[in-house]
Design a protein around this motif. Sequence first.
Motif, mmCIF file in Angstrom:
data_model
loop_
_atom_site.group_PDB
_atom_site.id
_atom_site.type_symbol
_atom_site.label_atom_id
_atom_site.label_comp_id
_atom_site.label_asym_id
_atom_site.label_seq_id
_atom_site.Cartn_x
_atom_site.Cartn_y
_atom_site.Cartn_z
ATOM 1 N N GLN A 106 0.838 -1.213 0.000
ATOM 2 C CA GLN A 106 0.000 0.000 0.000
ATOM 3 C C GLN A 106 0.870 1.258 0.000
ATOM 4 N N THR A 161 -4.446 -5.004 -9.015
ATOM 5 C CA THR A 161 -3.846 -4.522 -7.763
ATOM 6 C C THR A 161 -4.411 -5.280 -6.568
ATOM 7 N N ASP A 162 -5.713 -5.582 -6.634
ATOM 8 C CA ASP A 162 -6.331 -6.341 -5.541
ATOM 9 C C ASP A 162 -5.724 -7.739 -5.435
ATOM 10 N N LEU A 217 -2.478 -7.441 -3.712
ATOM 11 C CA LEU A 217 -2.649 -7.212 -2.267
ATOM 12 C C LEU A 217 -3.049 -8.497 -1.541
ATOM 13 N N THR A 260 -7.770 -0.622 -0.133
ATOM 14 C CA THR A 260 -6.850 0.451 -0.542
ATOM 15 C C THR A 260 -7.309 1.835 -0.090
ATOM 16 N N GLN A 268 -5.047 3.890 2.551
ATOM 17 C CA GLN A 268 -4.249 5.032 2.094
ATOM 18 C C GLN A 268 -4.562 6.276 2.922
#
Length: 527
Positions: A86, A336-337, A340, A502, A506
């Motif tokens: 992240q 992106t998931d 992660l 996310t 963030q």
Amino acid sequence: MLRAQHRTPSIYSQDDPLTLALRPPPQETDAERRARLQREANAKRISEKIDEELRQEREKLKKRKSDVKLLLLGQSESGKSTLQKQFQLMYSPGSLESERISWRIVIYFNVLRSVKQILSTLEVWGDIDDENDPLLQEEDSPVPGLRTPVSIANQPSPTASLLTPGSRRTSQTTRSSHTVVAESSPKAGETTKEKYKAEISYLRIRLTLLLGAEEHLAHRLNGGVPAAGSGKGGVYVRSGWQARAVENSSLKAQWGDKDRGGSGRGSFATEDEGMDDLVEDVATMLDYSEKDIQQLWSHPIVKSLIATRKLRLEEWSEFFLNDLVRITSRNYVPSTDDILHARIQTMGVAEHFFDVNIHGKAVTWHLFDVGGARGQRHSWVPYFDDANAIIFVAPISAFDQYLDEDSRTNRIDDSLQLFTQICSNPLLKNVHLVLFLNKIDLLKKKIDKGMKVQRYITSFGNRPNDFESVVNYFRAHFLQVHRRNNENKRVLYTHLTSVVDTKTTQSIIGNVRDSIFRGYLQSAALV
Ligand SMILES: Nc1nc2c(ncn2[C@@H]2O[C@H](COP(=O)(O)OP(=O)(O)OP(=O)(O)O)[C@@H](O)[C@H]2O)c(=O)[nH]1
Ligand SMILES: [Mg+2]
């Protein structure tokens, strides 16, 4: 010829022992002199190079003194590397982008491991005789591997266990709310169990070849070196593996990947052939096997085993198995998931750099992501003395889980003990301390499913088994550890997190950055 006139005048007196030692031999020939001068010139060059390196090193050190050093600490699987991703996404998105494709190997490995785990549990199920099979009888029954519940005690010392064993042995089983439903009726003379067994055997045979690749992927990720003390499975990566994978891919692209067709189905690429060959082979096989994996994953027996908690998959398994069509497609690029959720253990300490701009000032942050398994924790200590801040990550969803490294230790107990050690460590007494009570999304799911905290942690008692009460209970224990080990009256910043989310993560990172930076400016006496 008076060659002596051309000699560099000595800065030493003629009586000086060094001068005497360095004085050229009395009967030196021209050739000897040339060789000696050459040697001296070489020595001078080397010496100047060393001086320059030392100077640069000093400069670097001086510069590093003004950098922010942030350690991510916590037990294995707490979410440290996910949090690091992240940070990377926020402050160095380009680097995550360039690594994106290299995450395929980890995700494929995660999928194959999950399938293997399902099949090995089914093997045990196949051995149970029909009469005692709760899946076919729909009865509640104890789960193998039952553990004693624990009680959070009132003695947070750095060495003592913070959770002491309770007296009651409890079943981890919850009554299945799922009825086993056959997809088609058994053939004449065939019981439902026989039908299921036949279906599973068929899938097992079809998936054998694919599952053979799991070992190769593990070997590739490990770099062929088994990790001692790294917990279950022992598959880990060292710092910089993504860059090496990317390098490997670009080399392949550069050389045209000539022998792609060479490794036929059923033979895996060997180590010398590079990472891509293996990954491409697995990708092709996954593409072929998608329907079989899908059938296995949606099989009534598997669903039932999960519901009765006889099959306890890894937390990330479901995420990938629920999205098989996309992940097994031939052109799959990890989202992106996916990155992660991808799981691979960290080995040692991985350092990441980010330039963080704050209030018009650019500061380099060094993020140290450590391996959290017990066998890895000794490698943290060298990073303690110049750390500015720590984010301690504690997964509070883990109240029903035990360490892979020590199956008798409840994971919340381990987190509390570790947090005690961090809070009381004299080397860390001035470090800015942040606590992430992580995996709250998984905690919510467990509570919604009706799992009772008291069943695993007896001291939870008869408190309401709702999300808020459970969070408050665990938070109170961490705060108590901090209070009891806080001679310096330092502030503890606590956040409830789900670091796979996310958006919220963030915003929390921004918050943490500001608080760390305020402390940093004060200690650097810049304000
Ligand atoms: N659902 C959910 N999954 C999480 C969360 N945090 C981490 N995970 C997942 O948990 C797994 C373990 O996370 P990591 O970040 O690899 O754990 P780690 O602390 O780095 O573990 P080590 O490297 O072994 O010390 C990964 O699959 C993550 O995607 C969370 O808040 N919610
Ligand atoms: Mg990690």
